[in-house]
Design a protein around this motif. Structure first.
Motif, PDB file in Angstrom:
ATOM      1  N   THR B 377     -12.357 -52.553  22.484  1.00 15.92           N
ATOM      2  CA  THR B 377     -12.547 -51.280  23.188  1.00 15.92           C
ATOM      3  C   THR B 377     -13.958 -50.745  22.940  1.00 15.92           C
ATOM      4  O   THR B 377     -14.307 -50.427  21.807  1.00 15.92           O
ATOM      5  CB  THR B 377     -11.521 -50.235  22.702  1.00 15.92           C
ATOM      6  OG1 THR B 377     -10.212 -50.733  22.961  1.00 15.92           O
ATOM      7  CG2 THR B 377     -11.712 -48.901  23.422  1.00 15.92           C
ATOM      8  N   PHE B 380     -17.881 -44.476  22.607  1.00 17.84           N
ATOM      9  CA  PHE B 380     -19.068 -43.710  22.255  1.00 17.84           C
ATOM     10  C   PHE B 380     -18.626 -42.360  21.717  1.00 17.84           C
ATOM     11  O   PHE B 380     -17.803 -41.685  22.353  1.00 17.84           O
ATOM     12  CB  PHE B 380     -19.982 -43.511  23.482  1.00 17.84           C
ATOM     13  CG  PHE B 380     -21.294 -42.903  23.120  1.00 17.84           C
ATOM     14  CD1 PHE B 380     -22.370 -43.705  22.768  1.00 17.84           C
ATOM     15  CD2 PHE B 380     -21.454 -41.521  23.075  1.00 17.84           C
ATOM     16  CE1 PHE B 380     -23.591 -43.148  22.398  1.00 17.84           C
ATOM     17  CE2 PHE B 380     -22.663 -40.957  22.695  1.00 17.84           C
ATOM     18  CZ  PHE B 380     -23.736 -41.769  22.363  1.00 17.84           C
ATOM     19  N   ASN B 410     -15.341 -38.968  36.352  1.00 13.91           N
ATOM     20  CA  ASN B 410     -13.929 -38.581  36.304  1.00 13.91           C
ATOM     21  C   ASN B 410     -13.741 -37.133  36.715  1.00 13.91           C
ATOM     22  O   ASN B 410     -12.733 -36.766  37.300  1.00 13.91           O
ATOM     23  CB  ASN B 410     -13.390 -38.738  34.879  1.00 13.91           C
ATOM     24  CG  ASN B 410     -12.712 -40.059  34.687  1.00 13.91           C
ATOM     25  OD1 ASN B 410     -12.881 -40.957  35.494  1.00 13.91           O
ATOM     26  ND2 ASN B 410     -11.959 -40.182  33.613  1.00 13.91           N
ATOM     27  N   MET B 429     -17.378 -35.746  33.053  1.00 16.44           N
ATOM     28  CA  MET B 429     -16.867 -36.870  32.269  1.00 16.44           C
ATOM     29  C   MET B 429     -17.234 -38.156  32.998  1.00 16.44           C
ATOM     30  O   MET B 429     -16.792 -38.385  34.123  1.00 16.44           O
ATOM     31  CB  MET B 429     -15.346 -36.761  32.107  1.00 16.44           C
ATOM     32  CG  MET B 429     -14.733 -37.860  31.258  1.00 16.44           C
ATOM     33  SD  MET B 429     -15.210 -37.770  29.513  1.00 16.44           S
ATOM     34  CE  MET B 429     -13.990 -36.601  28.893  1.00 16.44           C
ATOM     35  N   GLN B 431     -17.157 -42.271  32.946  1.00 20.11           N
ATOM     36  CA  GLN B 431     -16.351 -43.344  32.365  1.00 20.11           C
ATOM     37  C   GLN B 431     -17.023 -44.675  32.679  1.00 20.11           C
ATOM     38  O   GLN B 431     -17.225 -45.020  33.837  1.00 20.11           O
ATOM     39  CB  GLN B 431     -14.956 -43.277  32.962  1.00 20.11           C
ATOM     40  CG  GLN B 431     -14.021 -44.344  32.467  1.00 20.11           C
ATOM     41  CD  GLN B 431     -12.573 -43.960  32.697  1.00 20.11           C
ATOM     42  OE1 GLN B 431     -12.175 -42.817  32.459  1.00 20.11           O
ATOM     43  NE2 GLN B 431     -11.784 -44.889  33.178  1.00 20.11           N
ATOM     44  N   PHE B 432     -17.369 -45.399  31.620  1.00 19.78           N
ATOM     45  CA  PHE B 432     -18.113 -46.644  31.809  1.00 19.78           C
ATOM     46  C   PHE B 432     -17.198 -47.779  32.233  1.00 19.78           C
ATOM     47  O   PHE B 432     -16.080 -47.913  31.730  1.00 19.78           O
ATOM     48  CB  PHE B 432     -18.850 -47.026  30.523  1.00 19.78           C
ATOM     49  CG  PHE B 432     -19.972 -46.077  30.215  1.00 19.78           C
ATOM     50  CD1 PHE B 432     -21.207 -46.231  30.830  1.00 19.78           C
ATOM     51  CD2 PHE B 432     -19.782 -45.001  29.371  1.00 19.78           C
ATOM     52  CE1 PHE B 432     -22.232 -45.338  30.588  1.00 19.78           C
ATOM     53  CE2 PHE B 432     -20.797 -44.099  29.115  1.00 19.78           C
ATOM     54  CZ  PHE B 432     -22.034 -44.272  29.732  1.00 19.78           C
ATOM     55  N   GLY B 435     -14.993 -49.701  29.741  1.00 18.52           N
ATOM     56  CA  GLY B 435     -14.550 -48.876  28.614  1.00 18.52           C
ATOM     57  C   GLY B 435     -15.628 -47.980  28.061  1.00 18.52           C
ATOM     58  O   GLY B 435     -16.816 -48.279  28.184  1.00 18.52           O
ATOM     59  N   GLY B 436     -15.204 -46.903  27.454  1.00 18.32           N
ATOM     60  CA  GLY B 436     -16.123 -45.910  26.908  1.00 18.32           C
ATOM     61  C   GLY B 436     -16.306 -44.774  27.887  1.00 18.32           C
ATOM     62  O   GLY B 436     -16.301 -44.994  29.104  1.00 18.32           O
ATOM     63  N   ARG B 437     -16.423 -43.574  27.366  1.00 17.56           N
ATOM     64  CA  ARG B 437     -16.620 -42.400  28.215  1.00 17.56           C
ATOM     65  C   ARG B 437     -17.306 -41.314  27.414  1.00 17.56           C
ATOM     66  O   ARG B 437     -17.406 -41.383  26.209  1.00 17.56           O
ATOM     67  CB  ARG B 437     -15.290 -41.894  28.755  1.00 17.56           C
ATOM     68  CG  ARG B 437     -14.326 -41.493  27.657  1.00 17.56           C
ATOM     69  CD  ARG B 437     -13.251 -40.574  28.161  1.00 17.56           C
ATOM     70  NE  ARG B 437     -12.539 -41.089  29.319  1.00 17.56           N
ATOM     71  CZ  ARG B 437     -11.452 -40.531  29.827  1.00 17.56           C
ATOM     72  NH1 ARG B 437     -10.963 -39.435  29.258  1.00 17.56           N
ATOM     73  NH2 ARG B 437     -10.851 -41.021  30.876  1.00 17.56           N
TER      74      ARG B 437
END
Lengths: 401, 495
Positions: B377, B380, B410, B429, B431-432, B435-437
């Motif tokens: 996962t 950040f 998001n 927000m 969101q990569f 994963g990661g946001r």
């Protein structure tokens, strides 16, 4: 096996200052105002208080650190005092301290005080301040309205509700709270508003306009709690007891893990499930008769009614427009005006909600008294941002319900 | 082995201030400005400085290339954000380069860009290694000055070294002449300049030919064989007169980008060179000169490798990433030229603990997060305990860079309450992918642009906060719509 808090602690007395722009009062003056009412209501001497908790959110704006400002303002007789802080849920936190102290048997009588003196900044809105030395390096340049506004964008996207329909439901939330606040002599904002006024108000943080945001107020609220046995021994009847106190804090999942969609409060859902269980409530929509939720913004109240499992997901808009939460609706929400109009002196807000529950259950709410006295009430106190927050829930009710 | 240019990149800030708006404000006082009131000038956003613009140009330059090959970073500018904290060092750190490299700032002259280029070529040839040259300027200009009209903000970057060069370095020559056409001492923010006609006749038309003729003689290249002549001067017709005097073909005179960008100070010669390379074909001979207390002249020849050079935004692409700015007051405000009432909210202390910064430098400057080796996962910031609710392993995270990842929105807002030098403050927000946001600031959003949930975003390096009490600034990364997101909105609006 934990048995929970249900019916172990009763409210002995409560007090609440007038909320508003209290230009000529210090935080200490506000605390005394709430305290004098509470101790008079409790019918005890100051010397009978075994311990006290102080809840404040932004203490650097007024009292400074520690609970010493509380014990000095009230001239408490060298008893244990503790300051607690959990964002805007600080008031509930002070209540939790006092309630748990009594429930544990460590104290017979305990006091919870919440206070905030916000109108010393020189500008409207919450104080703009730092968020911690590391956080300041990467946190967005966010205000409270900007953070909560994003619930609306995520909610419309998730449920396919049009922005216009959502905004109208949000407007209804605020109109209802202004109607209720107009009947509350202690409320900060007592004017009624119209949908046109809400919809055409200046934008604060898209899509939240001026009337989607709660008041920023000065005020204090105070509770004195004891055991039901002691309360009865003092001749108190028709006790209001604590049915549940649950709290949930974000752990980074919402802020840092891609499993949260931004449209709801994960903390509220966790805390609500536990609180209903603790209180023995299995159908909250039927069993809870009064809500005071943390309506810092209209959209917060809207999604919270889903997170508390009262409205089905995506259906809060319908319940709100149907008048379900109006003062004369199925379950009134913010019958005292809520944060929106009673006002939001941060540390006092959680206790103010319980104060209203207590008055309503005792038939003492004056012009705004619900005709059928509520028996179970839930206070929902939230602190932080939708993506990282504290949710504190308190269920109170008539003894034996 | 040939020494020369291995890669190029550029950066021009999105806003283009209309010169007619500047003139409109000033002609009551300085009617002569009307003659310059054509076209537009590139204008840095409030959160851009020469370090952030250099980083963007460098990222553009290094598209698809291995940064581990870089042995030195030189930064050329006359408007470094820091007088004593190496600016090239910040750029190198942000690019996550290894620490075993040479870093150097080159400044104090409008020919710092070409001098830096000349030195970088010499050292790369001598040491047989690769140097990244970044150059950027954001000149402070007084209101109602001609410079305010003709100057622009931006940056360029060149990767220099040996091997498969796209432009071979044929030679360089420098004439050092203490010809003081303008100056700025240590106590002043603005230039003091002398009469333009003198600068043209005794400066450009005498000193530059000396340098260029010496270069042509040294390299054995005839003036008539020059394909592109990059001479960064805003003054109309000077480059043409110079070319004519030197025997360089008139059609070789490169566009000085005065119409759509403005002269980017010490960086402008390299900006023009990058722009020339974007339009060159193999075999073209490109002459670039930089003027300032003398003159640098350098000659390059485009190679066959240029034909297969991968696409990037460069100068041309960034010029196309454009938003018309018609509010001159915004320019005044961004550049400290007007004493604005910013409100009490603006008083918040933006102190940065230098220990805190150093300890968190990879997070804040490099945008490095963590990747959990137990559950894969990305997250950040990097932390000790994995954020995945189904994992929660302790001490499993490796460094994981996010700077070049694409994310999607998001949620977002336009916040008019919080203090921003350019309200509303946009954030949301992000969101990569994979994963990661992060709840993150969003930059370069035009008032008529509509953010949308799901919109694709890319990261840009920006100033996070200015600490005016202490003269410090801290940097972080902000999200901006990808080129595709920008284009799709233009299509939807029927533009």
């Amino acid at each position: 096996m934990a048995t929970g808090i249900k019916d172990k602690v009763a409210i002995l007395g409560m007090g609440c200052s007038n909320f508003g722009e209290r230009w000529n009062d210090n935080a200490e003056d506000l605390m005394v105002e709430a305290f004098v009412e509470a101790i008079g209501d409790a019918g005890i001497e100051k010397s009978q208080i075994d311990a006290a908790w102080l809840g404040t959110g932004i203490e650097e704006q007024h009292v400074g650190k520690s609970a010493v400002p509380l014990s000095m303002a009230l001239r408490l007789p060298y008893i244990p005092v503790t300051r607690v802080e959990n964002y805007c849920a600080s008031g509930s936190e002070s209540f939790r301290g006092a309630v748990y102290a009594v429930a544990s048997g460590a104290c017979d009588i305990a006091l919870a005080m919440g206070v905030e003196k916000l109108k010393d900044t020189g500008y409207g809105g919450l104080p703009q301040r730092n968020r911690g030395s590391v956080n300041d390096m990467f946190w967005a340049n966010a205000s409270a309205p900007g953070s909560f506004a994003q619930l609306a964008t995520a909610y419309t996207s998730k449920f396919g509700v049009s922005a216009k329909d959502l905004k109208r439901a949000m407007a209804h939330v605020s109109i209802k709270s202004h109607d209720n606040g107009s009947k509350n002599p202690k409320a900060h904002l007592r004017n009624k508003i119209t949908e046109d006024k809400v919809m055409n108000a200046p934008m604060i943080a898209d899509p939240l306009g001026l009337f989607d945001c709660c008041g920023v107020s000065d005020g204090a609220a105070c509770a004195i709690v004891t055991t039901p046995e002691i309360a009865k021994s003092m001749g108190k009847k028709d006790l209001v007891t604590i049915k549940a106190m649950q709290l949930s804090g974000s752990n980074g999942t919402e802020a840092q893990h891609n499993s949260w969609d931004g449209s709801y409060f994960a903390t509220t859902r966790h805390a609500a499930a536990r609180a209903y269980k603790e209180a023995g409530i299995d159908n909250p929509r039927k069993q809870v008769s009064l809500f005071d939720v943390h309506d810092c913004f209209s959209i917060t109240e809207l999604v919270t009614m889903e997170d508390l499992y009262i409205s089905d997901e995506g259906r809060a808009v319908n319940d709100i427009m149907d008048g379900f939460f109006d003062a004369d609706g199925e379950i009134p929400c913010q019958i005292d005006g809520g944060l929106k109009c009673f006002g939001h002196p941060i540390g006092a807000s959680g206790l103010r909600m319980i104060y209203e529950m207590y008055l309503q259950m005792n038939g003492r709410a004056g012009e705004r008294q619900r005709s059928e006295e509520p028996t179970i009430g839930m206070a929902h106190n939230l602190g932080g941002f939708p993506h990282q927050n504290i949710c504190s829930l308190t269920i109170v009710g008539k003894e034996g319900v | 082995m040939d020494t020369g240019i291995l890669a190029y990149g550029g950066y021009i800030p999105q806003s283009r201030l209309q010169r007619s708006e500047i003139a409109k404000a000033h002609t009551w006082f300085a009617p002569g400005l009307r003659g310059l009131a054509k076209g537009e000038r590139a204008m840095a956003n409030w959160d851009e400085d020469t370090v952030t613009m250099s980083v963007e140009a460098a990222r553009d330059c290094m598209t698809g290339l291995d940064r581990d090959d870089i042995a030195a970073v030189y930064m050329a500018s006359t408007t470094f954000p820091f007088q004593d904290r190496q600016n090239a060092g910040i750029v190198a750190d942000v690019l996550a380069l290894k620490s075993g490299i040479m870093t150097l700032d080159v400044g104090s002259s409008q020919r710092a860009g070409t001098s830096g280029l000349s030195i970088a070529l010499q050292t790369s040839a001598a040491a047989n290694n690769t140097t990244l040259l970044v150059t950027s300027d954001k000149r402070r200009t007084k209101a109602a000055s001609p410079l305010e009209m003709t100057t622009g903000d931006g940056a360029a970057a060149l990767l220099l070294g040996q091997g498969n060069v796209i432009a071979k370095h044929l030679g360089s020559h420098t004439e050092a002449v203490d010809f003081v056409d303008h100056y700025r001492d240590e106590n002043n923010n603005y230039d003091y300049g002398w009469e333009e006609r003198w600068i043209r006749d005794e400066g450009y038309l005498k000193i530059a030919p000396a340098a260029i003729n010496a270069l042509l003689e040294k390299t054995g290249v005839k003036a008539e064989d020059i394909s592109t002549f990059c001479f960064p001067v805003a003054m109309a017709r000077v480059a043409g007169m110079l070319a004519k005097n030197l025997g360089i073909p008139g059609d070789a005179v490169a566009d000085n980008l005065q119409a759509n960008c403005g002269e980017i100070g010490a960086a402008h010669a390299v900006v023009m060179l990058v722009h020339a390379l974007e339009h060159a074909k193999p075999g073209d001979k490109i002459l670039v000169a930089g003027f300032g207390q003398g003159c640098d002249a350098l000659l390059f020849e485009a190679t066959d490798a240029l034909a297969s050079y991968p696409a990037r935004r460069g100068i041309t692409g960034h010029l196309a990433r454009r938003r018309e700015e018609t509010n001159y007051n915004r320019f005044l405000a961004f550049n400290g030229l007007i004493n604005m009432e910013r409100g009490i909210r603006a008083e918040t202390d933006k102190n940065t603990g230098l220990t805190t910064l150093y300890r968190n430098k990879h997070m804040a400057q490099r945008f490095v997060g963590g990747l959990c080796t137990a559950c894969d996962t990305p997250q950040f910031p990097k932390s000790n305990i994995c954020v995945n609710p189904d994992c929660g392993e302790v001490g499993t995270q490796e460094d994981h860079p996010f700077a070049d990842k694409i994310s999607h929105l998001n949620s977002y807002t336009a916040d008019k309450l919080t203090y921003s030098p350019d309200p509303p403050s946009y954030y949301g927000m992000i969101q990569f992918d994979g994963g990661g946001r992060l709840m993150n600031d969003i930059c370069d959003i035009a008032p008529d642009f509509e953010l949308q949930v799901g919109m694709s975003m890319r990261m840009m390096f920006r100033v996070k906060d200015y600490d005016n009490n202490r003269g410090f600034r801290r940097y972080f990364w902000k999200a901006t719509p990808t080129d595709e997101a920008l284009a799709s909105q233009k299509t939807n609006k029927g533009e």
